[in-house]
Motif scaffolding. Structure first.
Motif, PDB file in Angstrom:
ATOM      1  N   CYS A   1       8.484  -0.813  -8.549  1.00  0.00           N
ATOM      2  CA  CYS A   1       7.530   0.072  -7.888  1.00  0.00           C
ATOM      3  C   CYS A   1       8.279   1.074  -7.023  1.00  0.00           C
ATOM      4  N   ARG A   2       7.857   2.319  -7.126  1.00  0.00           N
ATOM      5  CA  ARG A   2       8.468   3.403  -6.370  1.00  0.00           C
ATOM      6  C   ARG A   2       7.781   3.553  -5.015  1.00  0.00           C
ATOM      7  N   SER A   3       8.565   3.883  -4.000  1.00  0.00           N
ATOM      8  CA  SER A   3       7.999   4.138  -2.686  1.00  0.00           C
ATOM      9  C   SER A   3       7.224   5.464  -2.691  1.00  0.00           C
ATOM     10  N   LYS A   4       6.043   5.471  -2.091  1.00  0.00           N
ATOM     11  CA  LYS A   4       5.258   6.702  -2.024  1.00  0.00           C
ATOM     12  C   LYS A   4       5.880   7.717  -1.071  1.00  0.00           C
ATOM     13  N   GLN A   5       6.720   7.241  -0.178  1.00  0.00           N
ATOM     14  CA  GLN A   5       7.382   8.114   0.784  1.00  0.00           C
ATOM     15  C   GLN A   5       8.898   7.909   0.687  1.00  0.00           C
TER      16      GLN A   5
ATOM     17  N   ASP B   1      14.442   3.355  -2.165  1.00  0.00           N
ATOM     18  CA  ASP B   1      13.147   3.977  -2.457  1.00  0.00           C
ATOM     19  C   ASP B   1      12.325   3.238  -3.502  1.00  0.00           C
TER      20      ASP B   1
ATOM     21  N   THR C   1       0.832  -1.215   0.000  1.00  0.00           N
ATOM     22  CA  THR C   1       0.000   0.000   0.000  1.00  0.00           C
ATOM     23  C   THR C   1       0.860   1.256   0.000  1.00  0.00           C
ATOM     24  N   LEU C   2       2.156   1.119   0.314  1.00  0.00           N
ATOM     25  CA  LEU C   2       3.061   2.268   0.330  1.00  0.00           C
ATOM     26  C   LEU C   2       3.865   2.385  -0.964  1.00  0.00           C
ATOM     27  N   LEU C   3       3.474   1.578  -1.973  1.00  0.00           N
ATOM     28  CA  LEU C   3       4.187   1.580  -3.241  1.00  0.00           C
ATOM     29  C   LEU C   3       3.312   2.136  -4.362  1.00  0.00           C
ATOM     30  N   GLU C   4       3.949   2.845  -5.279  1.00  0.00           N
ATOM     31  CA  GLU C   4       3.258   3.319  -6.474  1.00  0.00           C
ATOM     32  C   GLU C   4       3.011   2.152  -7.431  1.00  0.00           C
TER      33      GLU C   4
END
Length: 344
Positions: free
Chosen positions: A85-89, A95, A37-40
């Motif tokens: 997948c990129r980290s949203k934070q 990252d 849920t924290l990944l783009e």
């Protein structure tokens, strides 16, 4: 020449246990549990370099993000096209996470005495085989790489560096050696990273697609990189005056984009390039000038050495095959048995 010492079974077991401990330590350090849920959403990326369990990935905008890999991914190398997948934070550290590796159109493998076949880089269009006047010009090393190029389907380019260290007569002699390969369809260049000789011609070959520098340590691959891309300021070292062997300056493969277009991978130098993972028949087929004569020997199981009615021997006598290349072929066949680890 010192005879190679074979490892005992106890030594093999110790090596395997040490490797397993190392992998376990690495896994504990890098085993990041990602909350999806924290990944783009997944996006395409290009692997610029890999450092252990960490991978530098370039996104579609040219930004480089350091990523982990999913545990299900067995292999990632420089040049791979990946889905990540990129980290949203983002934290400025790790990252992103690599989800999958796209199918490779080519991969360069290097036999390792302990670990078997190790991929060096993927999706390569041109293999630039770099040799030099110093430490020594080894045609046998060139021939080994050419066999590897034939087996992988990667187009090769021969580059002899450090032309500034020899006089005009010696340069002419090397050009004659290169002509043997040019007549087989392999382009060859005599260059100098120091003076710039032949560098424009080299740039012409690599301005499109993805190329990789391969060759022994100390032949000047990093110096060539500096000439092509001065802004890199890549570290270079002189050949050891004591041993005459090359000094390793590149420790991991890394991909760079050239200003004129194209990409270039700088790979770690190696002092030997073994072919023990291939069969004798594959090595024979890797010599392109042998191919028209294969299947024409008197005996089907001809070893192409002293067998009567050997078509290759006939071709050599008729100057259809270079004696130097044939001698190199025999040297490779001999080394395959000597180099192959007992545990493979």
């Amino acid at each position: 020449m010192t005879k190679k010492k074979h490892l005992s079974q106890r030594q093999h077991d110790r090596i395997a246990k040490n490797e397993q401990r190392r992998l376990q330590r690495t896994d504990k350090k890098s085993n990041v549990v990602w909350d999806d849920t924290l990944l783009e959403a997944p996006e395409p990326g290009l692997v610029i370099s890999r450092f252990g369990q960490h991978v530098d990935v370039e996104d579609r905008h040219g930004q480089i993000i350091r990523c982990n890999m999913r545990r299900t991914i067995s292999s990632v190398v420089t040049g791979d096209q990946v889905s990540w997948c990129r980290s949203k934070q983002p934290t400025g550290s790790i990252d992103g996470v690599i989800e999958a590796v796209e199918e490779r159109r080519s991969v360069l493998l290097r036999p390792d005495f302990y670990d078997g076949l190790k991929p060096v880089a993927a999706n390569i269009d041109l293999m630039i085989i770099v040799s030099a006047i110093l430490p020594a010009l080894s045609l046998n090393i060139i021939d080994r790489y050419l066999v590897a190029a034939e087996m992988t389907g990667i187009k090769p380019l021969l580059v002899i560096n450090k032309a500034d260290l020899i006089d005009a007569d010696a340069q002419h002699a090397i050009e004659q050696q290169l002509d043997v390969y040019r007549n087989l369809g392999y382009p060859g260049l005599l260059v100098s990273a120091s003076t710039g000789q032949g560098m424009d011609a080299l740039l012409h070959y690599i301005h499109s697609g993805t190329s990789i520098f391969v060759g022994q340590s100390g032949v000047g691959k990093s110096s060539l990189m500096n000439n092509l891309m001065p802004e890199l300021a890549a570290v270079t070292q002189e050949v050891s005056a004591v041993s005459g062997l090359g000094q390793h300056t590149t420790t991991v493969s890394r991909l760079y984009h050239l200003p004129e277009g194209g990409a270039l991978i700088d790979s770690p130098g190696i002092r030997e390039f073994a072919l023990w993972h291939l069969s004798a028949e594959e090595v024979t087929a890797g010599f392109v000038e042998f191919r028209p004569w294969l299947g024409r020997c008197k005996f089907r199981d001809c070893k192409h050495i002293t067998d009567p009615g050997c078509a290759l021997q006939h071709a050599i006598a008729e100057n259809q095959i270079s004696q130097t290349r044939y001698d190199s072929y025999l040297k490779i066949l001999t080394s395959m048995t000597q180099d192959k680890p007992n545990h493979f």
